[in-house]
Design an enzyme around this catalytic site. Structure first.
Site, PDB file in Angstrom:
ATOM      1  N   TYR A 199      31.626  75.658  54.523  1.00  0.00           N
ATOM      2  CA  TYR A 199      30.579  75.417  53.123  1.00  0.00           C
ATOM      3  C   TYR A 199      31.772  74.520  53.608  1.00  0.00           C
ATOM      4  O   TYR A 199      32.663  73.279  53.758  1.00  0.00           O
ATOM      5  CB  TYR A 199      31.496  75.745  51.864  1.00  0.00           C
ATOM      6  CG  TYR A 199      30.663  76.801  51.420  1.00  0.00           C
ATOM      7  CD1 TYR A 199      29.504  76.810  50.908  1.00  0.00           C
ATOM      8  CD2 TYR A 199      31.320  77.846  51.326  1.00  0.00           C
ATOM      9  CE1 TYR A 199      29.099  77.885  50.568  1.00  0.00           C
ATOM     10  CE2 TYR A 199      31.392  79.281  50.681  1.00  0.00           C
ATOM     11  CZ  TYR A 199      29.695  79.247  50.407  1.00  0.00           C
ATOM     12  OH  TYR A 199      28.586  79.859  50.085  1.00  0.00           O
ATOM     13  N   ASP A 230      22.892  76.664  51.719  1.00  0.00           N
ATOM     14  CA  ASP A 230      21.802  77.536  50.472  1.00  0.00           C
ATOM     15  C   ASP A 230      22.476  77.387  49.236  1.00  0.00           C
ATOM     16  O   ASP A 230      22.397  78.115  48.004  1.00  0.00           O
ATOM     17  CB  ASP A 230      21.068  78.581  50.762  1.00  0.00           C
ATOM     18  CG  ASP A 230      22.170  80.107  50.708  1.00  0.00           C
ATOM     19  OD1 ASP A 230      23.590  78.968  50.799  1.00  0.00           O
ATOM     20  OD2 ASP A 230      21.974  81.046  51.824  1.00  0.00           O
ATOM     21  N   HIS A 289      21.408  84.851  50.489  1.00  0.00           N
ATOM     22  CA  HIS A 289      22.439  84.984  50.616  1.00  0.00           C
ATOM     23  C   HIS A 289      22.768  85.583  49.585  1.00  0.00           C
ATOM     24  O   HIS A 289      23.192  85.862  48.929  1.00  0.00           O
ATOM     25  CB  HIS A 289      22.735  83.782  49.648  1.00  0.00           C
ATOM     26  CG  HIS A 289      23.857  82.734  49.605  1.00  0.00           C
ATOM     27  ND1 HIS A 289      24.891  82.192  49.459  1.00  0.00           N
ATOM     28  CD2 HIS A 289      25.430  83.473  48.965  1.00  0.00           C
ATOM     29  CE1 HIS A 289      26.406  81.531  49.697  1.00  0.00           C
ATOM     30  NE2 HIS A 289      26.368  83.209  49.585  1.00  0.00           N
TER      31      HIS A 289
END
Ligand code: PPY
Length: 504
Positions: free
Chosen positions: A243, A271, A363
């Site tokens: 991230y 995403d 995801h």
């Protein structure tokens, strides 16, 4: 955050005075922190913090977080000093009736030899995991339609097997980003593994090491990055899921440290500029918000709700964009893969920028509701590459991965036949880890056994025999299709709960 050893000790009684939303201090591992401003940013909700306001939260903290989570997410001045150990009174915590019932169920787990498939692990996990854990892991965006679709999409692809090939030995091993893998499967990143089992991600690392499987280490793990890498065998390949933090220095340090520690690939999640709306998880958090009699529409309340919705913004940068890619490429030599690409146009962009591949993924259905399944995207992306660029898959230069909804080796085989290099499984390995490392190993063994049988029955001797002609994917874009009721799987899903009046 460095510990100021000269600071005056703070008495537990002083800490105890800061026990409200207005001023909230907690003790973790002998250190006193002011978490008043942080509690609304806490991904686990504010109530759990307020439950420990003015108290020692070490046990609850350790159950979930890596030791460095506080120092990463709190400003240095929020560390107030060390608690005076002489002043701490040990409080015995009472087990709730529900906890006792769960512990009882946990002691009656069926033996692993009776677990026949990955659905079994999921059904058991639902019974033995804490209800908040189950809600967090299993929930998905909005009406949970994309998450169901991820699994259902595999029902729309059927086999066209070949016969009379000598399949006395079959081999489903492969390479992923140049790294050997015993099967075209990797462990996809999932946050907070300790919720499933005290050894959390380490169960996954160790099982992966024993089975020649590659683990993608999550940014939001329950153990520190180094603890997870240290649990690997010498030479065991690991990837890092990233991230990208608002503070690019934090990201740069992590990426370069990972490369130094031998991580073989960087999967950048693209995403999640904002966390999807996982309502089952949210209901659990509401159950974990302090009850308030105040009107719900005050500016303070609105700000609090807004902050909670965007909590992820404090450590995942929503401004991340294509112009950041050259920077990422400049800070590492690891192959970079974008995780969460959902269109052929973005796959082309990744290819043109010299990236190593993309994970076609929604995801686990946890982000954009009505995002299509990775499998459906795969069919479209490979078609566009073939028609517009003359490129076919699998392709070592640019690899396609899919994840979401995968529970069987046949699912994996379908994706590989359609051009995927490998397939990610996230939740299933977490559910298996309710049994600890042996559970994860059993899950891997089940997949191996399924590969062996299905490769034979398909007439595929090696991964190279898994070609598009082996499957009929002509119905993949049809979103309504009759399939026999998948009762076992449906039983693991839950219908959405609606709001209820509070108990009087
Ligand atoms: C997820 O829950 O889907 C995640 O990717 C992990 C996560 C957890 C908490 C905040 C942001 C992301």
């Amino acid at each position: 955050m460095s510990t100021n050893q000269n600071a005056e000790l703070i008495s537990a009684q002083t800490v105890a005075k800061h026990n409200s939303r207005e001023s909230c201090w907690i003790i973790v591992s002998g250190k006193v922190y002011d978490v008043t401003d942080f509690m609304d940013d806490h991904p686990g909700g504010s109530k759990i913090i307020l439950k420990y306001a003015g108290m020692d939260a070490t046990a609850e903290y350790d159950r979930i977080h890596p030791p460095d989570a506080l120092s990463t997410h709190l400003a240095p001045e929020k560390f107030l000093g060390l608690v005076d150990p002489k002043t701490v009174v040990k409080v015995e915590t009472q087990m709730s009736e529900e906890d006792k019932a769960r512990a009882q169920r946990k002691s009656s787990l069926p033996p692993l030899s009776e677990i026949l498939n990955l659905h079994d692990f999921e059904a058991i996990a639902r019974l033995v995991m804490h209800e908040r854990t189950w809600a967090y892991y299993s929930s998905a965006a909005d009406d949970e339609i994309s998450t169901r679709e991820n699994h259902a999409a595999y029902h729309r692809v059927w086999f066209r097997p070949r016969v009379l090939r000598d399949v006395s030995t079959v081999d489903w091993s492969t390479t992923i980003l140049g790294q050997p893998s015993s099967m075209p499967v990797y462990i996809s990143a999932t946050a907070l593994g300790k919720l499933a089992h005290p050894d959390g991600e380490l169960n996954l690392t160790r099982a992966a090491g024993n089975h020649g499987v590659i683990q993608m280490v999550p940014t939001m793990a329950s153990f520190t990055f180094d603890e997870i890498v240290d649990a690997a065998k010498p030479g065991q390949a690991q990837f890092l899921q990233l991230y990208v933090n608002r503070d690019r220095n934090i990201t740069k340090k992590l990426v370069q440290h990972a490369e130094k520690r031998g991580v073989k690939g960087l999967f950048v999640t693209v995403d999640t500029p904002q966390l999807g709306r996982r309502e089952r998880d949210m209901r659990m958090r509401f159950a974990n918000q302090e009850p308030t009699e105040a009107p719900q529409n005050t500016p303070q309340d609105r700000e609090r709700v807004q902050k909670a919705a965007n909590v992820v913004n404090s450590f995942i940068d929503p401004a991340l964009n294509w112009n950041d890619i050259p920077w990422l490429q400049s800070i590492t030599k690891m192959p970079i893969v974008l995780k969460g690409v959902q269109s052929w146009a973005d796959a082309f962009e990744a290819y043109d920028r010299g990236l190593a591949g993309v994970v076609l993924s929604n995801h686990g259905g946890r982000q954009l509701e009505f995002a299509r399944s990775g499998l459906e995207m795969l069919v479209e992306v490979t078609q566009h590459f073939k028609q517009k660029r003359g490129i076919t898959f699998p392709n070592d230069k640019f690899q396609l991965f899919v994840d979401g909804g995968v529970r069987r080796a046949t699912d994996v085989i379908k994706a590989v036949a359609l051009g995927a290099t490998a397939v990610g499984l996230g939740r299933p390995f977490l559910y298996a880890s309710a049994y600890g490392q042996p559970g994860v190993e059993r899950a891997m063994q089940i997949l191996h056994d399924e590969f062996e049988m299905n490769m034979r029955l398909l007439g595929a001797r090696t991964i190279k025999d898994l070609v598009p002609e082996l499957v009929d994917a002509s119905s993949i874009h049809a979103h309504m299709v009759a399939v026999p009721d998948d009762r076992l799987y449906n039983a693991n899903y839950e219908s959405m709960q609606h709001a209820r009046l509070r108990e009087m």
